[in-house]
Design a protein around this motif. Structure first.
Motif, PDB file in Angstrom:
ATOM      1  N   GLY A   1       0.818  -1.218   0.000  1.00 26.71           N
ATOM      2  CA  GLY A   1       0.000   0.000   0.000  1.00 26.71           C
ATOM      3  C   GLY A   1       0.842   1.254   0.000  1.00 26.71           C
ATOM      4  O   GLY A   1       0.539   2.217  -0.716  1.00 26.71           O
ATOM      5  N   TYR A   2       1.913   1.255   0.792  1.00 24.91           N
ATOM      6  CA  TYR A   2       2.812   2.413   0.822  1.00 24.91           C
ATOM      7  C   TYR A   2       3.504   2.593  -0.528  1.00 24.91           C
ATOM      8  O   TYR A   2       3.668   3.715  -1.008  1.00 24.91           O
ATOM      9  N   ILE A   3       3.911   1.482  -1.146  1.00 28.81           N
ATOM     10  CA  ILE A   3       4.556   1.552  -2.458  1.00 28.81           C
ATOM     11  C   ILE A   3       3.580   2.082  -3.503  1.00 28.81           C
ATOM     12  O   ILE A   3       3.931   2.937  -4.327  1.00 28.81           O
ATOM     13  N   LYS A   4       2.345   1.585  -3.470  1.00 27.41           N
ATOM     14  CA  LYS A   4       1.325   2.016  -4.429  1.00 27.41           C
ATOM     15  C   LYS A   4       1.061   3.510  -4.330  1.00 27.41           C
ATOM     16  O   LYS A   4       0.821   4.194  -5.326  1.00 27.41           O
ATOM     17  N   GLU A   5       1.112   4.035  -3.108  1.00 26.60           N
ATOM     18  CA  GLU A   5       0.841   5.462  -2.898  1.00 26.60           C
ATOM     19  C   GLU A   5       2.064   6.338  -3.131  1.00 26.60           C
ATOM     20  O   GLU A   5       2.015   7.545  -2.963  1.00 26.60           O
ATOM     21  N   GLY A   6       3.179   5.729  -3.520  1.00 28.23           N
ATOM     22  CA  GLY A   6       4.358   6.508  -3.898  1.00 28.23           C
ATOM     23  C   GLY A   6       5.298   6.843  -2.762  1.00 28.23           C
ATOM     24  O   GLY A   6       6.169   7.709  -2.907  1.00 28.23           O
ATOM     25  N   LYS A   7       5.156   6.170  -1.618  1.00 32.28           N
ATOM     26  CA  LYS A   7       6.052   6.429  -0.491  1.00 32.28           C
ATOM     27  C   LYS A   7       7.466   5.995  -0.845  1.00 32.28           C
ATOM     28  O   LYS A   7       7.681   4.869  -1.304  1.00 32.28           O
ATOM     29  N   SER A   8       8.434   6.870  -0.678  1.00 33.79           N
ATOM     30  CA  SER A   8       9.813   6.525  -1.024  1.00 33.79           C
ATOM     31  C   SER A   8      10.618   6.093   0.200  1.00 33.79           C
ATOM     32  O   SER A   8      11.593   5.366   0.089  1.00 33.79           O
ATOM     33  N   GLN A   9      10.215   6.546   1.397  1.00 36.20           N
ATOM     34  CA  GLN A   9      10.899   6.148   2.626  1.00 36.20           C
ATOM     35  C   GLN A   9       9.894   6.026   3.754  1.00 36.20           C
ATOM     36  O   GLN A   9       9.008   6.872   3.914  1.00 36.20           O
ATOM     37  N   LEU A  10      10.028   4.961   4.514  1.00 37.92           N
ATOM     38  CA  LEU A  10       9.139   4.728   5.655  1.00 37.92           C
ATOM     39  C   LEU A  10      10.001   4.454   6.879  1.00 37.92           C
ATOM     40  O   LEU A  10      10.897   3.611   6.842  1.00 37.92           O
ATOM     41  N   THR A  11       9.751   5.200   7.951  1.00 38.31           N
ATOM     42  CA  THR A  11      10.538   5.031   9.171  1.00 38.31           C
ATOM     43  C   THR A  11       9.725   4.298  10.223  1.00 38.31           C
ATOM     44  O   THR A  11       8.647   4.752  10.626  1.00 38.31           O
ATOM     45  N   ILE A  12      10.233   3.157  10.655  1.00 32.04           N
ATOM     46  CA  ILE A  12       9.595   2.340  11.683  1.00 32.04           C
ATOM     47  C   ILE A  12      10.465   2.403  12.926  1.00 32.04           C
ATOM     48  O   ILE A  12      11.663   2.103  12.877  1.00 32.04           O
ATOM     49  N   ALA A  13       9.880   2.801  14.025  1.00 32.83           N
ATOM     50  CA  ALA A  13      10.652   2.968  15.261  1.00 32.83           C
ATOM     51  C   ALA A  13      10.168   2.006  16.343  1.00 32.83           C
ATOM     52  O   ALA A  13       8.962   1.816  16.527  1.00 32.83           O
ATOM     53  N   ILE A  14      11.122   1.398  17.028  1.00 28.25           N
ATOM     54  CA  ILE A  14      10.831   0.514  18.159  1.00 28.25           C
ATOM     55  C   ILE A  14      11.410   1.171  19.404  1.00 28.25           C
ATOM     56  O   ILE A  14      12.601   1.497  19.448  1.00 28.25           O
ATOM     57  N   GLY A  15      10.562   1.366  20.412  1.00 33.94           N
ATOM     58  CA  GLY A  15      11.026   2.035  21.618  1.00 33.94           C
ATOM     59  C   GLY A  15      10.981   1.144  22.854  1.00 33.94           C
ATOM     60  O   GLY A  15      10.129   0.266  22.980  1.00 33.94           O
ATOM     61  N   CYS A  16      11.936   1.353  23.729  1.00 31.28           N
ATOM     62  CA  CYS A  16      11.884   0.761  25.067  1.00 31.28           C
ATOM     63  C   CYS A  16      12.286   1.864  26.036  1.00 31.28           C
ATOM     64  O   CYS A  16      12.378   3.032  25.628  1.00 31.28           O
ATOM     65  N   THR A  17      12.531   1.560  27.272  1.00 35.81           N
ATOM     66  CA  THR A  17      12.790   2.618  28.252  1.00 35.81           C
ATOM     67  C   THR A  17      14.046   3.428  27.925  1.00 35.81           C
ATOM     68  O   THR A  17      14.005   4.653  27.775  1.00 35.81           O
ATOM     69  N   GLY A  18      15.181   2.731  27.796  1.00 31.17           N
ATOM     70  CA  GLY A  18      16.446   3.445  27.571  1.00 31.17           C
ATOM     71  C   GLY A  18      16.994   3.348  26.165  1.00 31.17           C
ATOM     72  O   GLY A  18      17.983   4.011  25.839  1.00 31.17           O
ATOM     73  N   GLY A  19      16.381   2.518  25.330  1.00 31.14           N
ATOM     74  CA  GLY A  19      16.842   2.402  23.945  1.00 31.14           C
ATOM     75  C   GLY A  19      18.131   1.616  23.784  1.00 31.14           C
ATOM     76  O   GLY A  19      18.867   1.829  22.825  1.00 31.14           O
ATOM     77  N   ARG A  20      18.406   0.669  24.738  1.00 35.56           N
ATOM     78  CA  ARG A  20      19.668  -0.078  24.676  1.00 35.56           C
ATOM     79  C   ARG A  20      19.476  -1.586  24.506  1.00 35.56           C
ATOM     80  O   ARG A  20      20.336  -2.255  23.929  1.00 35.56           O
TER      81      ARG A  20
END
Length: 286
Positions: free
Chosen positions: A235-254
């Motif tokens: 769906g993102y490709i069809k709509e012309g998205k060139s970059q998608l950022t997916i973020a995973i978070g926890c408390t300290g990021g380690r």
């Protein structure tokens, strides 16, 4: 993708800027509104540096004024130098052009009332339209459809190679990832930070990965988010998205976010996606 020297032209408001942006995402060197007197020197530069100037998109439009008639000379030089080229001419109906001008509130490049400017521009640009290899009518095209059309025309299949996935880990204690399109929270997974011997390690270390993956909550979590994200990509490709950022978070990021981001990156690489991996907070103190 084959070597390309593209001349992108057409009627103002028909989508030349969007086309240049798309081609830039495809790895083209894009040049907008170069004075036509310089184009001949530019062609020689491209010939001498074939590796560096492999795929070129040159925008030529009504801003060139009377010099627009040099288009035939430019094509003749390209042919003489044995540089394969194509001319794309972007067009749209008058009603659509008027609507786009109204939405962007931009003046017509000829400095005339928009309605009159469109008529005058069509006459001036007819010399380019006649020599164009392909005319693209953008009247009813979405950005995604335009992107797919261009991909096919330049020999780039319309698939996941068009989309760059940026997968990142972060720590909520340092602020949410503002650049993210999609955010997942891994803080419900037991924290390795409180396990002897794991506090000073990160989610890139095998001991931490093993600890996280043996938690009963983790397998279901990862399977669900990876399956969901993979199903969303077309769906993102069809709509012309060139970059998608997916973020995973926890408390300290380690620990938890890092391990999950690493695994998610490998998952998408296995599924033939371009992936950029970034751990925002991995070097911060716990």
């Amino acid at each position: 993708m084959k070597n390309n020297f593209l001349i992108v032209s057409g009627i103002s408001g028909a989508g030349k800027s969007q086309v240049l942006n798309i081609l830039e995402d495809f790895g083209f060197i894009c040049v907008d509104n170069m004075p036509l007197e310089f184009v001949f020197e530019f062609i020689q530069l491209c010939k001498k540096n074939k590796k560096e100037y492999k795929n070129i998109a040159l925008s030529i439009d009504v801003r060139a004024g009377k010099n627009i008639n040099k288009i035939s000379e430019i094509l003749a030089v390209l042919k003489k130098e044995k540089i394969k080229s194509k001319v794309f001419f972007l067009n749209a109906d008058n009603a659509t052009l008027l609507k786009r001008y109204s939405e962007t509130r931009r003046k017509h490049p000829l400095g005339m009332i928009v309605k009159e400017g469109i008529v005058a521009e069509r006459k001036m640009m007819e010399v380019v339209r006649k020599v164009a290899d392909i005319e693209i009518d953008t009247t009813n095209l979405t950005i995604g459809e335009l992107k797919n059309t261009l991909a096919q025309l330049i020999g780039l299949s319309a698939n996941n190679r068009q989309l760059l996935l940026s997968i990142m880990s972060f720590g909520f204690k340092y602020g949410i990832a503002a650049e993210a399109d999609i955010v997942f929270d891994a803080r419900f997974i037991p924290n390795p930070n409180y396990v002897t011997g794991l506090k000073t390690k990160t989610g890139k270390d095998l001991e931490v990965v093993k600890y996280i993956e043996k938690q009963k909550e983790y397998k279901g979590f990862f399977n669900k988010i990876s399956t969901l994200l993979l199903s969303l990509m077309p769906g993102y490709i069809k709509e012309g998205k060139s970059q998608l950022t997916i973020a995973i978070g926890c408390t300290g990021g380690r620990h938890r976010s890092v391990a999950t981001a690493e695994k998610l990156a490998k998952f998408f690489i296995k599924n033939k996606y371009k992936v950029k991996l970034y751990h925002r907070d991995i070097l911060r103190a716990g």
